[in-house]
Design a protein around this motif. Sequence first.
Motif, PDB file in Angstrom:
ATOM      1  N   LEU A   3      -6.121   0.548  -3.986  1.00 42.71           N
ATOM      2  CA  LEU A   3      -4.715   0.670  -4.363  1.00 42.71           C
ATOM      3  C   LEU A   3      -4.076   0.286  -5.509  1.00 42.71           C
ATOM      4  O   LEU A   3      -4.411  -1.132  -5.518  1.00 42.71           O
ATOM      5  N   HIS A   5      -1.868  -1.528  -8.213  1.00 46.92           N
ATOM      6  CA  HIS A   5      -0.538  -1.982  -8.374  1.00 46.92           C
ATOM      7  C   HIS A   5      -0.296  -3.039  -9.478  1.00 46.92           C
ATOM      8  O   HIS A   5      -1.320  -3.543 -10.170  1.00 46.92           O
ATOM      9  N   GLN A 189      -8.130   7.444  -1.016  1.00 40.61           N
ATOM     10  CA  GLN A 189      -6.807   7.677  -0.577  1.00 40.61           C
ATOM     11  C   GLN A 189      -6.990   8.031   0.942  1.00 40.61           C
ATOM     12  O   GLN A 189      -7.901   8.546   1.561  1.00 40.61           O
ATOM     13  N   HIS A 190      -6.042   7.537   1.870  1.00 43.65           N
ATOM     14  CA  HIS A 190      -6.133   7.858   3.366  1.00 43.65           C
ATOM     15  C   HIS A 190      -5.779   9.222   3.675  1.00 43.65           C
ATOM     16  O   HIS A 190      -4.728   9.984   2.945  1.00 43.65           O
ATOM     17  N   CYS A 197      -1.059   4.980   6.500  1.00 43.08           N
ATOM     18  CA  CYS A 197      -1.129   5.271   5.190  1.00 43.08           C
ATOM     19  C   CYS A 197      -0.685   4.376   4.046  1.00 43.08           C
ATOM     20  O   CYS A 197      -0.035   3.337   4.532  1.00 43.08           O
ATOM     21  N   GLU A 198      -0.796   4.556   2.818  1.00 43.71           N
ATOM     22  CA  GLU A 198      -0.689   3.618   1.824  1.00 43.71           C
ATOM     23  C   GLU A 198       1.075   3.459   1.843  1.00 43.71           C
ATOM     24  O   GLU A 198       1.265   2.292   1.820  1.00 43.71           O
ATOM     25  N   ARG A 199       2.010   4.110   2.231  1.00 41.70           N
ATOM     26  CA  ARG A 199       3.242   3.882   2.255  1.00 41.70           C
ATOM     27  C   ARG A 199       3.679   2.817   3.372  1.00 41.70           C
ATOM     28  O   ARG A 199       4.722   2.369   3.173  1.00 41.70           O
ATOM     29  N   ASP A 200       2.584   2.667   4.367  1.00 44.04           N
ATOM     30  CA  ASP A 200       2.894   1.593   5.402  1.00 44.04           C
ATOM     31  C   ASP A 200       2.645   0.264   4.907  1.00 44.04           C
ATOM     32  O   ASP A 200       2.923  -0.792   5.548  1.00 44.04           O
ATOM     33  N   LYS A 202       2.878  -3.441   2.904  1.00 42.42           N
ATOM     34  CA  LYS A 202       3.891  -4.173   2.159  1.00 42.42           C
ATOM     35  C   LYS A 202       2.788  -4.744   0.896  1.00 42.42           C
ATOM     36  O   LYS A 202       1.911  -5.615   1.412  1.00 42.42           O
ATOM     37  N   GLN A 205       5.630  -8.504  -4.123  1.00 40.03           N
ATOM     38  CA  GLN A 205       6.829  -8.227  -4.887  1.00 40.03           C
ATOM     39  C   GLN A 205       7.313  -9.607  -5.467  1.00 40.03           C
ATOM     40  O   GLN A 205       6.961 -10.823  -5.329  1.00 40.03           O
ATOM     41  N   TYR A 248      -2.029  -7.872   0.536  1.00 46.80           N
ATOM     42  CA  TYR A 248      -1.022  -7.064   1.332  1.00 46.80           C
ATOM     43  C   TYR A 248      -0.834  -7.157   2.611  1.00 46.80           C
ATOM     44  O   TYR A 248      -1.676  -7.955   3.336  1.00 46.80           O
ATOM     45  N   ASN A 254       3.462   0.090  12.764  1.00 47.20           N
ATOM     46  CA  ASN A 254       3.251   1.104  12.050  1.00 47.20           C
ATOM     47  C   ASN A 254       2.006   1.820  12.333  1.00 47.20           C
ATOM     48  O   ASN A 254       1.732   3.180  11.469  1.00 47.20           O
TER      49      ASN A 254
END
Length: 385
Positions: A3, A5, A189-190, A197-200, A202, A205, A248, A254
């Motif tokens: 992923l 970033h 990709q999941h 999935c990826e949006r879960d 953290k 930042q 991460y 989730n």
Amino acid sequence: MPLYHKLGKIPPKRHTIFKKEDGTLHYEQLFGTIGFDGMSSLMYHIHRPTMVKEVGESIDVSPKSAVAHNIKSRLLKGFDIRPEDDYLESRKTVLFNSDVHVGLAAPKKSLTTYFYKNADADELLFIHEGTGTLKTMLGEIPFEYGDYIVIPRGMIYQIEFDTEDNRLLVTESYHPIYTPKRYRNWFGQHLEHSPFCERDFKLPQNLQTYDEKGDFLIKVKKQGQLHHLTYASHPFDVVGWDGYNFPYAFSIHNFEPITGRVHQPPPVHQTFETSAFVVCSFVPRMYDYHPESIPAPYNHSNIDSDEVLYYVDGDFMSRKSIDKGYISVHPAGIPHGPHPGTYEASIGKSKTEELAVMIDTFKPLQLTQLALDIDNGTYYQSWME
């Protein structure tokens, strides 16, 4: 988990001139795995990341075996581990082999007076109690109850807790930790049937950059030794980075459980994998919906792996006399299953509220003396009628 970033300021092309405001150069560093073949990130430092000023004492922190050949099923009372102020001193290994160390921690104080790097292993921290922030050279990750935090080996970090009430399950892996490959396509990709999935995730930042010189203590774990190194510049002096190798977090809350008409096998709960062990998440879920289904798990043989189950919260329907923070250990070579009465009692139930983390290793686990100290001593006999 491939992923991409990025955070902060980076040049338009890698391995090219990237100047500071005063005209001098930033210092590029590749943070990579598996030589130059695995996932990596490129960081840009204000100061050279290589300025070791002193090498101080080294302390042996390798676990010592109290039982090298375990055949007993065990029940460890994890919350019997006493809280300690220092983050590293609070981490106690209870089970281990050459691939993975499983431990418990109850740190009262934040890690702020020094920095820590595990050069031996990826770390998987499960937050059972407490909230706070993981602070790294690549940014910060807030965490809370139920979060898994994946910290790649070699990552320099500090950890800030909001209170003194903290309980962690600590897994140190000598093999890279990934999400299960059967839930990813050939690009990484999941897939649609993945329980997360990826949006879960953290992601790091709030990149904080420190332009400071001085004496900065970094405790580095390597080959079972905790080495004390003094660096001449603050390790969090990164102005920007991009890539695929970074810490991460993922919340167990989730994880979307996969259910069926009849009882599903443990692999449907898999959350992470390595080449030497897997990690599964057992979460609240609806039971099997075949009219004659038996929701409790069937007896099964542990032929190929030791099974470790860390009980987090809720109702553990297949076990008796279980409390949060307990750890059951079912060694390879003997079958195990639901406790007497729970198999029959599960019939007709519609859901479970259990929350637990399972670690299945492909090599036998050894026990430390601390594991024996918190073992209830009679769990192996708990299937007697």
